[in-house]
Design an enzyme around this catalytic site. Structure first.
Site, PDB file in Angstrom:
ATOM      1  N   CYS A  45       0.846  -1.190   0.000  1.00  0.00           N
ATOM      2  CA  CYS A  45       0.000   0.000   0.000  1.00  0.00           C
ATOM      3  C   CYS A  45       0.890   1.253   0.000  1.00  0.00           C
ATOM      4  CB  CYS A  45      -0.916   0.011   1.227  1.00  0.00           C
ATOM      5  SG  CYS A  45      -2.091   1.402   1.233  1.00  0.00           S
ATOM      6  N   ASP A  48       0.520   3.770   1.793  1.00  0.00           N
ATOM      7  CA  ASP A  48       0.478   4.387   3.126  1.00  0.00           C
ATOM      8  C   ASP A  48       1.885   4.714   3.661  1.00  0.00           C
ATOM      9  OD1 ASP A  48      -1.868   4.173   5.623  1.00  0.00           O
ATOM     10  OD2 ASP A  48       0.235   4.562   6.130  1.00  0.00           O
ATOM     11  N   ARG A  73       2.955   4.984   6.525  1.00  0.00           N
ATOM     12  CA  ARG A  73       3.345   4.306   7.770  1.00  0.00           C
ATOM     13  C   ARG A  73       3.894   2.907   7.540  1.00  0.00           C
ATOM     14  NH1 ARG A  73      -2.479   5.193  10.213  1.00  0.00           N
ATOM     15  NH2 ARG A  73      -2.874   4.645   8.040  1.00  0.00           N
ATOM     16  N   HIS A  91      -1.929  -3.802   5.076  1.00  0.00           N
ATOM     17  CA  HIS A  91      -1.667  -3.368   6.452  1.00  0.00           C
ATOM     18  C   HIS A  91      -2.996  -3.123   7.161  1.00  0.00           C
ATOM     19  CE1 HIS A  91      -2.537   1.024   5.912  1.00  0.00           C
ATOM     20  NE2 HIS A  91      -2.338   0.697   4.655  1.00  0.00           N
ATOM     21  N   CYS A 112      -5.891   0.102   7.073  1.00  0.00           N
ATOM     22  CA  CYS A 112      -5.775   0.655   5.710  1.00  0.00           C
ATOM     23  C   CYS A 112      -7.020   1.490   5.381  1.00  0.00           C
ATOM     24  CB  CYS A 112      -5.620  -0.479   4.703  1.00  0.00           C
ATOM     25  SG  CYS A 112      -5.393   0.107   3.006  1.00  0.00           S
TER      26      CYS A 112
HETATM   27 CO    CO Z   1      -3.423   1.325   3.052  1.00  0.00          CO
END
Ligand code: CO
Length: 247
Positions: free
Chosen positions: A71, A73, A75, A127, A130
């Site tokens: 992803c 993301d 993080r 994750h 998400c």
């Molecule tokens: Co995500």
């Protein structure tokens, strides 16, 4: 990671972050872009001091053994959380770590990784927490990305009866995160590149993982597929295990 530990060991001040010791400056809104550039200069200097030929060697070729499909993301820092160095991880990221049959971007990355780089492992990494998965679960409207997330809704819909038996909220999102990873893993295995690689005897293992942004740990969903014959049984077994865990 080992480099960070070495630095900490040398000065035995474990409570000070390694980046601080190296002279990295914290990011503030006033100097953020300048700080990135000066931190980069320090990073480069640190690597060269440890291994003077580091970048020269890297510039000749790359031989990563892993393809990470994750992803977008912020993080989920793929190299950092696996302790890998530059040159060791080939990466493709998009919202909700999707592998769509006609996505030329993802397919191109996969083809290069398989045919040219000869990666040994492909991991689809979702994750927990998400935003894309949560939006799909709840039919949230965000924008153009809704059309992309439609693919996660397809996963949701194909497991809807079972998902409705999981308590509403975080648990149900977690379950959909896992099912989404398993579906994307399945899609990786169905691509012509992976099928052809297996048919000619090239060794590739496809894995499904979910990373916990709340604890920094990877949950291996144990859908590790090594051949075309493994795909359906491995997928069905992994889905059954998800259902057992949330029962
Ligand atoms: Co995500």
């Amino acid at each position: 990671v080992s480099r960070v530990k070495m630095v900490l060991k040398k000065v035995s001040l474990p409570y000070i972050s390694a980046t601080h010791l190296l002279g990295y400056r914290p990011i503030t809104s006033m100097n953020d872009i300048d700080t990135l550039i000066s931190n980069n200069a320090l990073w480069s200097k640190m690597l060269v001091e440890e291994d003077p030929g580091f970048f020269e060697k890297l510039s000749q070729t790359q031989k990563p053994r892993f393809l990470w499909i994750g992803c977008s993301d912020s993080r989920v820092p793929a190299e950092r959380l696996t302790g890998l160095e530059p040159g060791e991880l080939f990466v493709h990221r998009n919202v909700a770590n999707l592998v769509i049959h006609t996505d030329l971007n993802c397919l191109s990355v996969m083809q290069f990784a398989i045919d040219m780089l000869k990666v040994k492992h492909i991991m689809v990494v979702g994750h927990y927490g998400c935003g894309g998965v949560r939006a799909a679960m709840n039919d949230l409207r965000i924008g153009i990305v809704d059309n992309w997330i439609r693919h996660v809704k397809d996963v949701r819909n194909s497991h809807l009866d079972w998902l409705n038996t999981v308590p509403e909220g975080p648990l149900r999102y977690d379950a959909l995160c896992e099912l989404n990873v398993l579906q994307q893993c399945f899609n990786v295995c169905q691509t012509t590149m992976v099928e052809d690689a297996w048919a000619r005897g090239q060794e590739i293992v496809v894995h499904g993982w979910v990373y916990g942004i709340q604890n920094g740990l990877i949950n291996d969903l144990r859908m590790s597929v090594k051949s075309s014959a493994d795909v359906v049984p491995a997928y069905e077994k992994a889905v059954a295990q998800v259902r057992e865990r949330y029962a």
